[in-house]
Design a protein around this motif. Structure first.
Motif, PDB file in Angstrom:
ATOM      1  N   UNK A  81      15.632 -52.467  -4.501  1.00  0.00           N
ATOM      2  CA  UNK A  81      15.589 -52.940  -3.116  1.00  0.00           C
ATOM      3  C   UNK A  81      14.336 -53.794  -2.967  1.00  0.00           C
ATOM      4  N   UNK A  82      14.443 -54.828  -2.147  1.00  0.00           N
ATOM      5  CA  UNK A  82      13.328 -55.766  -2.056  1.00  0.00           C
ATOM      6  C   UNK A  82      12.116 -55.178  -1.345  1.00  0.00           C
ATOM      7  N   UNK A  83      12.341 -54.244  -0.407  1.00  0.00           N
ATOM      8  CA  UNK A  83      11.177 -53.732   0.317  1.00  0.00           C
ATOM      9  C   UNK A  83      11.040 -52.211   0.261  1.00  0.00           C
ATOM     10  N   UNK A  84      12.074 -51.516  -0.194  1.00  0.00           N
ATOM     11  CA  UNK A  84      11.983 -50.045  -0.262  1.00  0.00           C
ATOM     12  C   UNK A  84      12.048 -49.585  -1.715  1.00  0.00           C
ATOM     13  N   UNK A  85      11.488 -48.422  -2.017  1.00  0.00           N
ATOM     14  CA  UNK A  85      11.503 -47.972  -3.417  1.00  0.00           C
ATOM     15  C   UNK A  85      12.843 -47.351  -3.822  1.00  0.00           C
ATOM     16  N   UNK A  86      13.885 -48.155  -3.826  1.00  0.00           N
ATOM     17  CA  UNK A  86      15.205 -47.680  -4.241  1.00  0.00           C
ATOM     18  C   UNK A  86      15.654 -48.508  -5.451  1.00  0.00           C
ATOM     19  N   UNK A  87      15.962 -47.828  -6.544  1.00  0.00           N
ATOM     20  CA  UNK A  87      16.292 -48.504  -7.809  1.00  0.00           C
ATOM     21  C   UNK A  87      17.632 -48.031  -8.334  1.00  0.00           C
ATOM     22  N   UNK A  88      18.287 -48.890  -9.074  1.00  0.00           N
ATOM     23  CA  UNK A  88      19.524 -48.475  -9.719  1.00  0.00           C
ATOM     24  C   UNK A  88      19.610 -49.097 -11.103  1.00  0.00           C
ATOM     25  N   UNK A  89      20.010 -48.293 -12.091  1.00  0.00           N
ATOM     26  CA  UNK A  89      20.183 -48.836 -13.440  1.00  0.00           C
ATOM     27  C   UNK A  89      21.540 -48.405 -13.990  1.00  0.00           C
TER      28      UNK A  89
END
Ligand code: GLN
Length: 535
Positions: free
Chosen positions: A171-179
């Motif tokens: 996410x560009x502004x929140x710490x949310x990641x996906x792999x």
């Protein structure tokens, strides 16, 4: 009520892993613990409102479902508003994308199983924080059929592979990641570092999960729980888990912990003496050895059904423990309130992992229901000091408490003992044969320096007989089965590849030295389909 809540997630920064049913979920937890970050797993059905503690970060595991399917599991949306970093792995990534727009995930045209080359995207010369310190081009391991076809709103791509345009997103502004790939498996060589980047770099979790930290906290927890006069009863077997648990209890409450070793007549050679010497003399554990061998052997007479044998042994153990509890209460002035159980984290994982919409999640189990019966019949509560630990952590804990390397590295041994290694009906004579053969096999393995390389090894007795010729005389005698396995986690195993010469030497010694045996066979069965024990 003393607090039972002083468990690691209350005192160590914890990464919560929500399990969507992947076979690898527990590996995420292990990898984090290996870098000294405490991590716990819960099923994906966990509601945030029911969680009594706050994680430092949340990882959503992979899973066998497709997010767009009707019955697919979904994470409680409240986790996304918790304000802590989130990392979705494979199904977890798809879940993140799908909840933002149902069309974001579709069935892919090309499934990706196995290796893929990931390229981290550079932004103004820098890779994303998740890839910091890693090489830009890395080998990753994939196992998926579905794919992201759109970038979810608010996200950007931080890594790509040839087949996956959105192999890693943030996410560009929140710490949310996906792999899309699996960092928890060893086939993703930089996966450990990536998980560290997430847990330590992004979530800010401290790396203080060590067994020396744990000992102090656990001793305090045990003291609070048991109180100033309570007595605790615990079964010991001479195995690693029960010895480590017993030592920890002794450190916490001294002689108010009563270890009981039940001689069920089906012990290994000199086992009772060995346990006495190590636990009582070397480790200072308050130990009672109860010789119930005649009762056990009498009860096993005529019984050849494996399940019934196990049931009888379990029931008899309870009778012995109940009698011991009464004796302790008669001798001391405290009530026996707790029963020690050496449950390990893999047992907990097994009972809470998400098994899918069609299957109910199993409730916590314990070996043979012994604890349950003791709890119901005698009003005993359970104390499980190793409940949060993996086997290698238990071994480390043992080393920290000065338990010898030999004991800490011992192969597992089943509760019913040799009774399930004598196939069919158990008699004193048959146990004696299995015991002698086992002792020869294990000591030869030790002499050859192979012990630590083998997951578990033993000799069992097949009561059917074969014809042989010994000293020019016809004999009609029993068969010994040798089993030894290579394994990492005891879930799957392969037969240990002994040399032909070694097996021949073992066989010769057994036939020469064990009366009543004229043949030796080696078991070449993997698990599955074979189990590790014979019965
Ligand atoms: N079932 C999903 C897929 O096939 C997720 C797989 C996974 O999480 N390993 O893409």
């Amino acid at each position: 009520m003393p607090s039972t809540e002083v468990i690691p997630h209350n005192s160590f920064d914890t990464i919560l892993v929500l399990d969507n049913g992947s076979q690898y979920t527990h590996l995420i937890t292990r990898r984090l613990r290996e870098i000294n970050v405490y991590s716990e797993m819960l099923p994906c059905t966990q509601k945030l409102a029911d969680l009594t503690w706050k994680p430092k970060g949340v990882i959503l595991s992979g899973g066998p479902y497709s997010v767009y399917e009707k019955d697919a599991p979904h994470i409680d949306p409240a986790f996304f508003d918790l304000g802590v970093p989130i990392l979705g792995i494979c199904y977890g990534l798809q879940e993140i994308a799908h909840r933002l727009h149902a069309d974001n995930v579709v069935a892919g045209t090309a499934r990706e199983y196995g290796h893929a080359d990931l390229q981290a995207t550079r932004f103004g010369g820098h890779v994303d924080k998740l890839f910091e310190g890693l090489e830009d081009a890395m080998t990753v391991w994939m196992s998926h059929g579905d794919k992201l076809c759109n970038l979810p709103e608010g996200f950007h791509t931080i890594g790509t592979t040839k087949n996956s345009e959105f192999a890693a997103i943030a996410h560009k502004s929140e710490p949310v990641y996906g792999i899309q790939f699996h960092p928890e498996v060893t086939h993703t060589p930089q996966g450990g570092q990536l998980l560290k980047n997430f847990a330590v770099g992004i979530c800010g979790a401290s790396q203080n999960w060590t067994m020396s930290e744990f000992i102090g906290q656990e001793i305090k927890r045990i003291r609070d729980l048991v109180g100033p006069v309570g007595q605790v009863l615990g079964a010991v077997s001479g195995g690693v888990d029960s010895t480590v648990a017993a030592k920890l209890m002794t450190e916490a409450i001294g002689d108010r912990f009563h270890a009981v070793l039940v001689d069920n007549g089906c012990m290994r050679l000199n086992e009772c003496e060995l346990v006495k010497k190590v636990l009582q003399d070397q480790l200072g554990i308050n130990l009672t050895v109860v010789d119930a061998s005649e009762e056990f052997l009498a009860g096993l007479k005529g019984e050849s059904d494996p399940e019934k044998k196990r049931k009888f042994i379990g029931g008899k153990f309870i009778d012995v423990f109940e009698a011991e509890a009464k004796k302790i209460e008669a001798q001391s002035n405290g009530k026996v309130e707790f029963f020690l159980q050496g449950t390990l984290y893999p047992d907990v994982i097994e009972s809470i992992s998400f098994k899918g919409p069609s299957q109910t999640i199993k409730t916590h189990h314990n070996v043979g229901g012994i604890a349950e019966r003791l709890m119901a019949g005698h009003g005993l509560k359970l104390i499980e000091p190793l409940r949060e630990l993996f086997k290698d952590e238990v071994r480390e804990l043992g080393r920290q408490m000065n338990i010898s390397a030999e004991l800490v590295g011992r192969h597992p041994f089943p509760g019913p003992g040799l009774a399930i290694r004598v196939l069919g009906e158990v008699t004193k004579e048959k146990v004696e044969m299995a015991r002698k053969a086992d002792n020869i096999f294990i000591s030869m393995i030790r002499e050859a320096g192979l012990y630590d390389d083998i997951g578990q090894a033993y000799a069992a007795l097949d009561p059917s007989r074969a014809v042989g010729v010994m000293g020019d005389k016809r004999v009609y005698a029993n068969i010994i089965l040798l089993r030894a396995i290579s394994t990492r986690d005891f879930m799957t195993a392969t037969p240990y590849p002994f040399s032909y010469e070694f097996l021949t030497k073992v066989s010769t010694r057994i036939v020469n030295e064990v009366d009543g045996v004229c043949r030796v066979c080696y078991d070449f069965t993997s698990k599955p389909p074979g189990t590790i024990e014979m019965e």
